[in-house]
Design an enzyme around this catalytic site. Structure first.
Site, short mmCIF file in Angstrom:
data_model
loop_
_atom_site.label_atom_id
_atom_site.label_comp_id
_atom_site.label_asym_id
_atom_site.label_seq_id
_atom_site.Cartn_x
_atom_site.Cartn_y
_atom_site.Cartn_z
N GLY A 108 23.87 24.86 63.02
CA GLY A 108 25.28 24.55 62.74
C GLY A 108 25.60 23.12 63.14
CB ALA A 168 22.45 6.99 70.41
CB VAL A 169 18.08 8.70 67.77
CG1 VAL A 169 16.61 8.73 67.37
CG2 VAL A 169 18.41 9.85 68.72
NE ARG A 172 22.52 28.43 61.78
CZ ARG A 172 23.82 28.44 61.49
NH1 ARG A 172 24.23 28.85 60.30
NH2 ARG A 172 24.72 28.07 62.37
N GLY A 215 20.58 23.50 68.12
CA GLY A 215 20.78 24.55 69.12
C GLY A 215 19.46 25.21 69.48
CG ASP A 216 19.36 29.17 71.21
OD1 ASP A 216 19.93 29.05 70.10
OD2 ASP A 216 19.44 30.19 71.91
CB THR A 240 25.19 24.01 69.65
OG1 THR A 240 25.97 25.22 69.49
CG2 THR A 240 24.68 23.95 71.07
CG ASP A 272 27.82 28.26 69.50
OD1 ASP A 272 28.96 28.12 69.02
OD2 ASP A 272 26.84 28.66 68.83
CG ASP A 290 24.49 28.80 72.78
OD1 ASP A 290 24.41 27.58 72.52
OD2 ASP A 290 24.20 29.68 71.96
NE ARG A 313 55.51 38.48 64.88
CZ ARG A 313 55.75 37.84 63.76
NH1 ARG A 313 55.31 36.60 63.60
NH2 ARG A 313 56.41 38.40 62.79
CG MET A 365 33.36 29.82 65.38
SD MET A 365 32.56 28.48 64.46
CE MET A 365 32.64 29.15 62.82
NE ARG A 393 24.62 31.18 66.56
CZ ARG A 393 24.46 31.25 65.24
NH1 ARG A 393 24.12 32.39 64.69
NH2 ARG A 393 24.61 30.22 64.46
CD GLN A 443 36.85 27.80 66.82
OE1 GLN A 443 36.69 28.13 67.97
NE2 GLN A 443 36.71 28.66 65.82
O1 F6P Z 1 26.34 27.89 66.30
C1 F6P Z 1 27.52 27.31 65.85
C2 F6P Z 1 28.35 28.31 65.11
O2 F6P Z 1 29.53 27.67 64.66
C3 F6P Z 1 28.70 29.57 65.86
O3 F6P Z 1 29.76 29.40 66.78
C4 F6P Z 1 29.02 30.53 64.75
O4 F6P Z 1 28.77 31.86 65.12
C5 F6P Z 1 28.05 30.11 63.67
O5 F6P Z 1 27.66 28.77 63.96
C6 F6P Z 1 28.61 30.17 62.28
O6 F6P Z 1 27.61 29.83 61.40
P1 F6P Z 1 27.83 29.59 59.83
O7 F6P Z 1 28.47 28.24 59.68
O8 F6P Z 1 26.48 29.67 59.26
O9 F6P Z 1 28.77 30.66 59.38
#
Ligand code: F6P
Length: 327
Positions: A15, A26-27, A76, A106-107, A130, A132, A134, A167, A174, A176, A259
């Site tokens: 993502g 930078a790279v 991906r 990401g991982d 990422t 996330d 994570d 309410r 998000m 994951r 996001q």
């Molecule tokens: O890993 C980043 C992320 O945005 C997660 O937070 C989310 O679950 C996922 O990717 C969504 O992926 P896609 O854009 O393939 O729907």
């Protein structure tokens, strides 16, 4: 003694995350400064397999530090999970003489890099890109700060209308399988409840507190839910609450991909620039197959496979703060 790296390929994978462009810049600029040849690999590992690779010069990365998304595109790539795919990718890199890789992702992307570097003689450096957050071995991931600020801005807006109508709002963010965006944005917006996958939620507690508020005619309640929480996101939480509180006015708002977009925050641009610079330094110093993170504001290097094997942990202190402040 490791062979000196002369041609570096950089790619973004998984993502996208705001700040990836700052890291690419930078790279590329650090490599060019050292007299290396620099290449951009399009669409992550897919571009390695398809030989979709372009030369990068100083101008190629001009005017991108402030832009969200990634100029190298991202994907991906299923084929890279297969040995044949990785062999094809290696052959393409070899033909061009690329002898070092920087992977921003990401991982899942790092898992691919660990496998690839164990099979072929091209060293890989991993940078955490990422939203996330994570990833083990770093206090920051590129994109998290921007994403969480986007979430906070959106939640603040929802709170205005929530308050005006008395309410209950359930807002899904998000992340994951991780609850960092929910935890940070929830604390920063004063959410009454924050539901994250890392901690079990007693839904009856929430219902009891809402019933108690209903009796006091105070039904404003902000619930921030991580998409990966045990219920499976905001829609399910809505159903559970509505069943128990049929008269309550409850609304759901799923923030989704906003996001992931937008101009990166200053923090994301800075960490991306530092990480990108050090990724190239690592390759030049023969520090191969490492993950480049930042801990306590200092660069932090661990073997790439450790970044994959270990899981980032939410601190108990933060969880305690949530409990006390949201009561
Ligand atoms: O890993 C980043 C992320 O945005 C997660 O937070 C989310 O679950 C996922 O990717 C969504 O992926 P896609 O854009 O393939 O729907």
């Amino acid at each position: 003694m490791a062979k000196k790296v002369t041609k570096i390929g950089v790619l973004t994978s998984g993502g996208d995350a705001p700040g990836m462009n700052a890291a690419i810049r930078a790279v590329v600029r650090t490599g060019l400064y050292h007299g290396l040849e620099m290449f951009g690999i399009m669409r992550g590992y897919q571009g390695m397999i398809d030989d979709d690779i372009v030369r990068m010069e100083t101008k190629s990365v001009a005017n991108i530090i402030q832009r969200g998304g990634t100029v190298l595109k991202t994907a991906r790539c299923k084929e890279f999970f297969e040995y044949e795919g990785r062999q094809q990718a290696y052959d393409n890199l070899k033909d061009r003489g690329i002898d070092g890789l920087v992977i921003i992702g990401g991982d899942g992307s790092f898992r691919g890099a660990v496998q690839f570097s164990s099979e072929f003689d091209i060293p890989c450096i991993g940078l955490a890109g990422t939203i996330d957050k994570d990833i083990y071995g770093t206090d920051f991931t590129i994109g998290f700060d921007t994403a969480v600020n986007t979430a906070v801005e959106a939640i603040d807006k929802v709170r205005d209308t929530m308050d005006a109508h008395d309410r209950i709002f359930i807002i899904e963010v998000m992340g994951r399988d991780a609850g960092y965006i929910a935890l940070h944005s929830g604390i920063a917006t004063g959410a009454e409840n924050i539901l994250i996958p890392e901690r079990k939620t007693d839904i009856n507690d929430i219902v009891t507190s809402l019933q108690e508020k209903e009796r006091r005619k105070k039904l404003v309640n902000l619930i921030v839910v991580a998409e990966g929480d045990e219920f499976g996101g905001a829609d399910v939480v809505y159903k559970v609450l509505k069943e128990k509180l049929p008269l309550a006015e409850i609304r759901v708002c799923i923030l989704g991909h906003i996001q992931r977009g937008g101009s990166p925050s200053c923090l994301d641009r800075l960490i991306a620039s530092r990480m990108g610079y050090h990724a190239v330094e690592c390759l030049l110093e023969g520090r191969h197959n490492v993950f480049v993170g930042i801990m306590n504001n200092k660069m932090h290097y661990i073997p790439l496979e450790n970044a994959v094997k270990n899981k980032a942990k939410i601190s108990e202190e933060w969880l305690r703060i949530v409990k006390i402040l949201a009561s």
